[in-house]
Write an enzyme that holds these catalytic residues in place. Structure first.
Site, short mmCIF file in Angstrom:
data_model
loop_
_atom_site.label_atom_id
_atom_site.label_comp_id
_atom_site.label_asym_id
_atom_site.label_seq_id
_atom_site.Cartn_x
_atom_site.Cartn_y
_atom_site.Cartn_z
N CYS A 1 0.85 -1.35 -0.13
CA CYS A 1 0.12 -0.01 0.05
C CYS A 1 0.99 1.30 0.09
CB CYS A 1 -1.02 0.07 1.21
SG CYS A 1 -0.39 0.36 2.84
N CYS B 1 -4.25 -0.72 -2.54
CA CYS B 1 -4.83 0.58 -2.74
C CYS B 1 -4.35 1.15 -3.94
CB CYS B 1 -4.35 1.65 -1.51
SG CYS B 1 -2.55 2.13 -1.61
N CYS C 1 3.37 1.25 -8.49
CA CYS C 1 3.95 0.02 -8.59
C CYS C 1 3.22 -0.84 -9.76
CB CYS C 1 4.28 -0.94 -7.32
SG CYS C 1 5.15 0.22 -6.02
#
Length: 287
Positions: free
Chosen positions: A13, A86, A93
């Site tokens: 996240c 998220c 990424c």
């Protein structure tokens, strides 16, 4: 039989303060023998949110060693699966060179929910349960093979899953034997300590757990009902893996069984048994 290699999973996240930390913890809690999880943040916050820690501790497991980590620490490592939990982490990424599979979950950050402590804690619990369901679904989607095992072998594997939840309280496993019940052969094993026991049975690939003190024996779901915990139990559901019943039992043990395991709840257990038997319940009758 060679044990299945745990799958290496990275949960990502943005800050590695809430959602990815909870995901890592839940994966470790619910699938300790199948998953080797870690977590990180694309822009690490440098702390783990106290309410995320509290939400996991409610399950009977600690997060004492959890700390916020950078995704860059794991960039060169290989993973069976990388899960972004998220949207911003997914944007940060979009690919992961060492991942066999990359999955994205869009999970809202409970730390942004306004209100008093009660409302905010409720948001963290809801996120915890959402993540838990997603991890369960992920495990089914991984299409694991489930080799056929004889009942004693299955029970031995199940006992290994439970070992770390029972050993700290001094309960020792006495091995597996085969006994007759209702004209059938049943694999039986017991974790015991000072007149208390958790008895495990496997019949035709189906696991059964009973708690006992002396001659009083109660099925695990019946005992959880007495503790008003049946609505919060971990059920295997439609899982095709027979060991999932032991993994779910492990989660129930950590969350609800401390009074029995420490001995402080033995009188209450005996009272529950006597009340149920008086009401005509079959709980505690062998076989």
């Amino acid at each position: 039989m060679t044990p299945e290699r745990p799958k290496r999973i990275l949960f990502l996240c943005t800050g590695n303060a809430v959602r990815s930390q909870m995901s890592e913890a839940l994966a470790r809690i619910d699938y300790p023998d199948l998953l080797d999880p870690v977590s990180a943040g694309s822009r690490p916050a440098g702390f783990v949110h106290p309410l995320a820690i509290a939400a996991i501790e409610e399950l009977g497991f600690g997060l004492e060693e959890a700390h916020s980590k950078s995704a860059e620490e794991f960039r060169e490592q290989a993973f069976d699966l990388v899960v972004t939990v998220c949207d911003s982490a997914a944007a940060d990424c979009p690919t992961w060179p060492g991942a066999r599979h990359l999955v994205h979950w869009s999970v809202e950050d409970p730390s942004f929910v306004p209100g008093d402590e009660t409302r905010r804690m409720a948001a963290f619990r809801a996120t915890r349960e959402d993540l838990r369901k997603r991890i369960d679904g992920m495990m089914e989607a991984l299409r694991r093979s489930h080799p056929k095992r004889k009942d004693p072998v299955l029970l031995e594997a199940g006992a290994r899953i439970l070992q770390d939840a029972l050993k700290p309280h001094g309960f020792k496993f006495g091995g597996v034997s085969e006994e007759k019940a209702d004209n059938r052969t049943v694999a039986v094993g017991r974790f015991t300590r000072r007149g208390r026991a958790l008895e495990l049975q496997v019949r035709s690939g189906v696991g059964i757990a009973l708690w006992s003190t002396g001659e009083r024996r109660m099925l695990h779901p019946d005992y959880m009902e007495c503790l008003n915990a049946s609505g919060r139990m971990r059920y295997p559901g439609l899982s095709k893996d027979p060991l999932d019943s032991f993994r779910r039992l492990r989660a129930d043990i950590a969350r609800f069984a401390e009074p029995f395991l420490t001995g402080k709840g033995v009188k209450e257990f005996d009272r529950y048994f006597d009340v149920r038997k008086g009401d005509g319940s079959k709980a505690g009758k062998k076989g």
